[in-house]
Design a protein around this motif. Structure first.
Motif, PDB file in Angstrom:
ATOM      1  N   ARG A  53       9.127  29.752 -23.385  1.00 42.03           N
ATOM      2  CA  ARG A  53       9.307  30.414 -21.608  1.00 42.03           C
ATOM      3  C   ARG A  53       9.171  31.456 -21.900  1.00 42.03           C
ATOM      4  NH1 ARG A  53      16.427  30.582 -21.667  1.00 42.03           N
ATOM      5  NH2 ARG A  53      15.787  30.938 -19.071  1.00 42.03           N
ATOM      6  N   ASP A  54       9.613  33.107 -21.914  1.00 41.43           N
ATOM      7  CA  ASP A  54       8.712  34.293 -21.487  1.00 41.43           C
ATOM      8  C   ASP A  54       7.979  34.539 -22.713  1.00 41.43           C
ATOM      9  OD1 ASP A  54      10.791  34.965 -22.940  1.00 41.43           O
ATOM     10  OD2 ASP A  54      11.263  36.949 -21.115  1.00 41.43           O
ATOM     11  N   GLY A  55       7.766  34.401 -23.616  1.00 44.80           N
ATOM     12  CA  GLY A  55       7.389  34.039 -25.211  1.00 44.80           C
ATOM     13  C   GLY A  55       5.987  33.742 -25.346  1.00 44.80           C
ATOM     14  N   VAL A  56       5.504  33.955 -26.330  1.00 46.93           N
ATOM     15  CA  VAL A  56       4.290  33.297 -26.852  1.00 46.93           C
ATOM     16  C   VAL A  56       4.027  33.799 -28.461  1.00 46.93           C
ATOM     17  CG1 VAL A  56       1.576  33.046 -27.550  1.00 46.93           C
ATOM     18  CG2 VAL A  56       2.353  33.504 -25.439  1.00 46.93           C
ATOM     19  N   HIS A  57       4.587  33.098 -28.997  1.00 53.71           N
ATOM     20  CA  HIS A  57       4.909  34.290 -31.017  1.00 53.71           C
ATOM     21  C   HIS A  57       4.674  33.492 -31.760  1.00 53.71           C
ATOM     22  CE1 HIS A  57       8.296  32.641 -28.224  1.00 53.71           C
ATOM     23  NE2 HIS A  57       9.956  33.678 -28.697  1.00 53.71           N
ATOM     24  N   PHE A  58       3.686  34.403 -32.763  1.00 52.22           N
ATOM     25  CA  PHE A  58       2.964  34.234 -33.095  1.00 52.22           C
ATOM     26  C   PHE A  58       3.146  34.570 -34.839  1.00 52.22           C
ATOM     27  CE2 PHE A  58      -0.107  35.274 -29.838  1.00 52.22           C
ATOM     28  CZ  PHE A  58      -0.189  34.576 -29.869  1.00 52.22           C
ATOM     29  N   ALA A  59       3.159  33.905 -35.527  1.00 51.39           N
ATOM     30  CA  ALA A  59       3.692  33.431 -37.053  1.00 51.39           C
ATOM     31  C   ALA A  59       2.222  33.950 -37.884  1.00 51.39           C
ATOM     32  CB  ALA A  59       4.476  32.678 -37.241  1.00 51.39           C
TER      33      ALA A  59
END
Length: 479
Positions: free
Chosen positions: A429-435
C-alpha cells in the motif's frame, strides 16, 4: 498415494541448515484492530488456519529422508500434527505487550531454528500491543516457499475482505497417509532420478530434430553462462566487516518508508522502484562502514530473482534464480549511487544473466546427492557474496486478519554461515518496509541502519526533488 520430493533447490535450503544457521523466512506484521469485531485470539486464529488447511497441504506435512542419503527428502503427512503447536500466543487475555518486548520476542523466535522433524512453520500472535495494534510473527522454512509463493500463501492465510472466515474443517476428520517405509522411499528416489534422466533424453531428442536452431540457442546460452561464471562465480566478493562467522542469535531492525517518496525519486531519476530500494540500501551500508571505521567499498549483493510464471498461483516451493549485483557503497554521491545501481541493473537484465544462473540452479538436480551439501554451502559462502538483498512486491489491496487490517509487514531473509546481515524490502500500500536481520554479536551496529536509511532517503530527495517537495509531508520518513 504418490510421494512428493523436494526439488533440488528446495532441498538446498535444508542442506544449508547447521548450528547457528537457521533457514526460515520470517514475517513480522502489525494489524489495526476492527472496533466492530472482537480482537483476534490464538483460538480464533487457529480456527481460521484450520479452515484453510485443505488449501495448504504442506502445513500438515514433514520431511523424511530417503535411506543412505540416496537423494533429496520427501514430503509426507505428519501423523502427530497438532495445530495448537504451530499457532500460539504468549500473552494473557487483554494483556498489552510493549513494543520493546515484542522486538525481544521477535529476536528470540528468529534465534530458534524450526524443528526439521515437524511441519516447518510457526505462527505467534500478540493480540494487543501497547500502541493498540496486533502483532504477528510467522516463520516458514525456506524449503517450503520463496518470497513470491509466500505472497500467494498470504492471499489464502489472510482475508481480502472483512467477511467471516470459511467453515472450519474438523481436525479429527483429516486422515494422514501412512508414513512410507525405507523400501518405498528408496524406490521413489530411484524413480525420481529416472524421470530426470528421461527429461534430459527428451531435450536431447528435440535438439537432434532441429540441430541448427539448437546450435544457435546453445551458443547464445553458452555466452550468457560464460558471463555469469566470469562475473558471478569467479569474481570474489570483497572483504567486508559484514562477513564473519555467525552464531545462533538474531536481531531485527525495521523501518517503514513512505512509498510516495520512493515513487517521486523513481520518476525524478528515471529509474525503477527496485533501483531506488537498492540505492537506499547501498547508501545505508556506506554510512555503516564509516561508523565502524571501515573504508567504504563496493559490495557484492545476492539478489533473488523470481522465476514464477505470470499468473502462477503456487503457494509452496521455490522458483528463483540468483542475481549478483555490485552495490556502489564506495560512491560518495547519493545521486551517483542511484545512477550506478540503475546502470548495473539494466546491464544485467540486458545480458539476461538470470537465465544463466537459472541454468546452474536447475543443474543441481543432476549433481550426485553426496556433493549437493558442499556445493550448496560453497554457493552460499562469503566468497560468493557479502549480503543478500531481497525485494518482495506486495499486494495492492489490503490484507486482513480476522477483520484487523494489515498496517505494516516486514519479510526477513535468513543469514548464511558467513553473513552477518540480510536485507529485505516489501511494498505494501503506502509504505515500503525495510527489514535488517543480523547476528547481534557479530554486527551490533545493525540498530543504526534504520536511521542511516532515513538519512539516505533525505539525501536522495534533496538531490532529485525541489526543496519545497522535500518538505512535503508525503515525502518525509515514517518512523
Amino acid at each position: 498415494m504418490a510421494l512428493t520430493q523436494l526439488s533440488a533447490l528446495d532441498a538446498s535450503f535444508v542442506r544449508l541448515e547447521e548450528p547457528g544457521v537457521h533457514m526460515h523466512v520470517t514475517l513480522v506484521a502489525f494489524f489495526a484492530p476492527d472496533a466492530r469485531r472482537p480482537p483476534p485470539s490464538a483460538e480464533s486464529l487457529r480456527a481460521a488456519v484450520a479452515a484453510r488447511l485443505p488449501l495448504m497441504p504442506r502445513f500438515r506435512q514433514r520431511m523424511v529422508q530417503p535411506p543412505a542419503g540416496l537423494g533429496d527428502p520427501f514430503w509426507v503427512d505428519d501423523p502427530d500434527f497438532r495445530l495448537a503447536a504451530h499457532v500460539e500466543s504468549y500473552t494473557g487475555a487483554g494483556e498489552a505487550m510493549s513494543l520493546k518486548s515484542f522486538r525481544a520476542l521477535t529476536d528470540a523466535l528468529l534465534s530458534d531454528p524450526l524443528d526439521l522433524r515437524r511441519p516447518l512453520w510457526h505462527l505467534v500472535l500478540v493480540p494487543r500491543l501497547e500502541d493498540g495494534r496486533i502483532g504477528l510473527i510467522g516463520r516458514f522454512h525456506h524449503a517450503m516457499l520463496d518470497g513470491t509463493s509466500a505472497m500467494e500463501l498470504g492471499l489464502v492465510l489472510f482475508d481480502a475482505s472483512d467477511a467471516p472466515p470459511p467453515e472450519v474443517e474438523d481436525e479429527e476428520e483429516w486422515a494422514p497417509a501412512a508414513v512410507p517405509g525405507r523400501a518405498r522411499l528408496a524406490a521413489a528416489t530411484v524413480l525420481a532420478q529416472a524421470g530426470l534422466l528421461g527429461r534430459t533424453a527428451a531435450r536431447v531428442a528435440r535438439t537432434a530434430r532441429a540441430p541448427d536452431a539448437a546450435a544457435s540457442a546453445g551458443l547464445t546460452l553458452l555466452t550468457r553462462v560464460s558471463a555469469a561464471v566470469r562475473e558471478d562465480v569467479l569474481a570474489p566478493a570483497p572483504p567486508s566487516h559484514l562477513n564473519r562467522p555467525v552464531g545462533p542469535a538474531r536481531t531485527v531492525a525495521l523501518r517503514r518508508l513512505p512509498a510516495p517518496a520512493l515513487v517521486a525519486l523513481k520518476k525524478a531519476a528515471g529509474v525503477t522502484l527496485n533501483d531506488v530500494g537498492l540505492a537506499l540500501v547501498a547508501g545505508a551500508l556506506r554510512r555503516l562502514a564509516v561508523a565502524v571505521g571501515e573504508r567504504p567499498r563496493a559490495l557484492k549483493a545476492m539478489v533473488p530473482v523470481s522465476r514464477h510464471p505470470a499468473g502462477d498461483r503456487s503457494r509452496f516451493g521455490n522458483a528463483v534464480s540468483f542475481a549478483f549485483l555490485e552495490l556502489p557503497a564506495d560512491e560518495p554521491d547519493p545521486a551517483g549511487r542511484l545512477a550506478l545501481v540503475h546502470e548495473r541493473s539494466e546491464r544485467f537484465k540486458a545480458a539476461r544473466r538470470p537465465a544463466a544462473t537459472a541454468l546452474a540452479v536447475d543443474a543441481l538436480a543432476a549433481v550426485p546427492a553426496p556433493l549437493r551439501t558442499p556445493l550448496a554451502r560453497a554457493a552460499n559462502s562469503a566468497r560468493m557474496f557479502n549480503l543478500s538483498v531481497s525485494n518482495v512486491p506486495g499486494p495492492r489491496r489490503p490484507f486482513r486478519l480476522l477483520g484487523a487490517e494489515l498496517d505494516e509487514a516486514y519479510t526477513l531473509a535468513p543469514l548464511g554461515a558467513e553473513h552477518t546481515l540480510s536485507v529485505a524490502f516489501f511494498s505494501y500500500r503506502d509504505g515500503v518496509h525495510f527489514a535488517f536481520q543480523a547476528d547481534p554479536a557479530a554486527l551490533p551496529e545493525v540498530d543504526g541502519l534504520p536511521d542511516a536509511l532515513d538519512a539516505e532517503l533525505g539525501a536522495l530527495l534533496s538531490a532529485f526533488t525541489p526543496a519545497r517537495d522535500a518538505e512535503s509531508p508525503a515525502l518525509t520518513t515514517d518512523n
